[in-house]
Design a protein around this motif. Structure first.
Motif, PDB file in Angstrom:
ATOM      1  N   ILE A  72       0.869  -1.166   0.000  1.00 54.01           N
ATOM      2  CA  ILE A  72       0.000   0.000   0.000  1.00 54.01           C
ATOM      3  C   ILE A  72       0.912   1.224   0.000  1.00 54.01           C
ATOM      4  N   GLU A  73       0.829   2.006  -1.041  1.00 56.48           N
ATOM      5  CA  GLU A  73       1.679   3.193  -1.156  1.00 56.48           C
ATOM      6  C   GLU A  73       1.390   4.164  -0.015  1.00 56.48           C
ATOM      7  N   PRO A  74       2.419   4.840   0.488  1.00 54.88           N
ATOM      8  CA  PRO A  74       2.222   5.777   1.601  1.00 54.88           C
ATOM      9  C   PRO A  74       1.267   6.924   1.265  1.00 54.88           C
ATOM     10  N   CYS A  75       1.091   7.225  -0.024  1.00 58.98           N
ATOM     11  CA  CYS A  75       0.234   8.340  -0.420  1.00 58.98           C
ATOM     12  C   CYS A  75      -1.261   7.994  -0.364  1.00 58.98           C
ATOM     13  N   ASP A  83      -4.963   7.072   1.048  1.00 60.66           N
ATOM     14  CA  ASP A  83      -5.786   7.463   2.188  1.00 60.66           C
ATOM     15  C   ASP A  83      -5.618   6.400   3.271  1.00 60.66           C
ATOM     16  N   PRO A  84      -5.440   6.792   4.532  1.00 61.76           N
ATOM     17  CA  PRO A  84      -5.288   5.814   5.613  1.00 61.76           C
ATOM     18  C   PRO A  84      -6.448   4.814   5.695  1.00 61.76           C
ATOM     19  N   LYS A  85      -7.606   5.180   5.168  1.00 56.48           N
ATOM     20  CA  LYS A  85      -8.753   4.259   5.157  1.00 56.48           C
ATOM     21  C   LYS A  85      -8.452   3.012   4.325  1.00 56.48           C
ATOM     22  N   VAL A  86      -7.621   3.170   3.294  1.00 53.33           N
ATOM     23  CA  VAL A  86      -7.237   2.028   2.458  1.00 53.33           C
ATOM     24  C   VAL A  86      -6.494   1.006   3.309  1.00 53.33           C
ATOM     25  N   LEU A  87      -5.540   1.470   4.085  1.00 56.65           N
ATOM     26  CA  LEU A  87      -4.772   0.583   4.954  1.00 56.65           C
ATOM     27  C   LEU A  87      -5.682  -0.088   5.986  1.00 56.65           C
ATOM     28  N   CYS A  88      -6.575   0.674   6.577  1.00 63.81           N
ATOM     29  CA  CYS A  88      -7.528   0.094   7.549  1.00 63.81           C
ATOM     30  C   CYS A  88      -8.377  -0.983   6.901  1.00 63.81           C
ATOM     31  N   PHE A  89      -8.821  -0.748   5.674  1.00 58.19           N
ATOM     32  CA  PHE A  89      -9.659  -1.721   4.973  1.00 58.19           C
ATOM     33  C   PHE A  89      -8.897  -3.019   4.717  1.00 58.19           C
ATOM     34  N   VAL A  90      -7.665  -2.934   4.193  1.00 55.01           N
ATOM     35  CA  VAL A  90      -6.925  -4.167   3.909  1.00 55.01           C
ATOM     36  C   VAL A  90      -6.567  -4.893   5.196  1.00 55.01           C
ATOM     37  N   GLU A  91      -6.365  -4.153   6.281  1.00 54.65           N
ATOM     38  CA  GLU A  91      -6.123  -4.807   7.571  1.00 54.65           C
ATOM     39  C   GLU A  91      -7.353  -5.588   8.015  1.00 54.65           C
ATOM     40  N   ARG A  92      -8.540  -5.027   7.812  1.00 52.70           N
ATOM     41  CA  ARG A  92      -9.772  -5.748   8.157  1.00 52.70           C
ATOM     42  C   ARG A  92      -9.949  -7.002   7.303  1.00 52.70           C
ATOM     43  N   LEU A  93      -9.398  -6.987   6.096  1.00 53.22           N
ATOM     44  CA  LEU A  93      -9.475  -8.168   5.230  1.00 53.22           C
ATOM     45  C   LEU A  93      -8.525  -9.278   5.688  1.00 53.22           C
ATOM     46  N   GLY A  94      -7.599  -8.950   6.589  1.00 55.83           N
ATOM     47  CA  GLY A  94      -6.664  -9.950   7.093  1.00 55.83           C
ATOM     48  C   GLY A  94      -5.209  -9.644   6.805  1.00 55.83           C
ATOM     49  N   PHE A  95      -4.944  -8.612   6.019  1.00 55.72           N
ATOM     50  CA  PHE A  95      -3.560  -8.208   5.756  1.00 55.72           C
ATOM     51  C   PHE A  95      -3.126  -7.308   6.906  1.00 55.72           C
ATOM     52  N   SER A  96      -2.892  -7.909   8.067  1.00 62.71           N
ATOM     53  CA  SER A  96      -2.742  -7.115   9.285  1.00 62.71           C
ATOM     54  C   SER A  96      -1.323  -7.053   9.842  1.00 62.71           C
ATOM     55  N   ARG A  97      -0.401  -7.835   9.314  1.00 71.06           N
ATOM     56  CA  ARG A  97       0.966  -7.782   9.842  1.00 71.06           C
ATOM     57  C   ARG A  97       1.723  -6.669   9.134  1.00 71.06           C
TER      58      ARG A  97
END
Length: 148
Positions: free
Chosen positions: A117-120, A122-136
């Motif tokens: 996930i590129e640093p640019c 929206d932080p919501k993108v990172l939160c969404f993929v973490e909820r999908l299980g990409f949490s490490r």
């Protein structure tokens, strides 16, 4: 909008989406786009061991997720590397990512899946993929010749 497995006739549209994604989100001007390499990789990922799905709206491919599965380098079982995740419509991207997560979780042979996930973003993108299980979390540093 329809989410479906990619077909050979979708390859050119997927390549164009991939080019759009790497030239608009966080472009690295020192890199020369290689459409032929992208095309070869997308064609490979159409195979049953890999993941290649598209979002289609009114007959046009508006998003795609491409992931390649290979043996783990330092662990037993398989690694899934997400090579591309991009859509022109945010709802399409969300649906494609949910399909990817479901596909990964349905394959017991996949021990690890990696997405960047590129640093640019929206932080919501990172939160969404973490909820999908990409949490490490994992930090990446990239060397690009000529960019220093």
């Amino acid at each position: 909008m329809n989410i479906r497995k990619a077909k050979p006739q979708d390859v050119d549209a997927i390549v164009e989406l991939a080019v759009e994604s790497v030239t608009t989100i966080a472009p690295i001007p020192e890199l020369k786009i290689d459409r032929d390499a992208m095309r070869d990789t997308v064609e490979l990922c159409l195979g049953p061991a890999h993941f290649c799905m598209v979002a289609e709206s009114e007959g046009e491919v508006v998003g795609a997720v491409v992931a390649q599965v290979m043996p783990g380098f330092w662990f037993h079982k398989l690694q899934c590397s997400v090579l591309m995740h991009y859509a022109r419509q945010s709802g399409a991207w969300v649906r494609l990512m949910r399909a990817l997560a479901e596909w990964i979780k349905g394959r017991s042979g996949i021990k690890m899946a990696i997405i960047e996930i590129e640093p640019c973003h929206d932080p919501k993108v990172l939160c969404f993929v973490e909820r999908l299980g990409f949490s490490r979390p994992s930090d990446n540093r990239i060397y690009v010749r000529g960019a220093q």
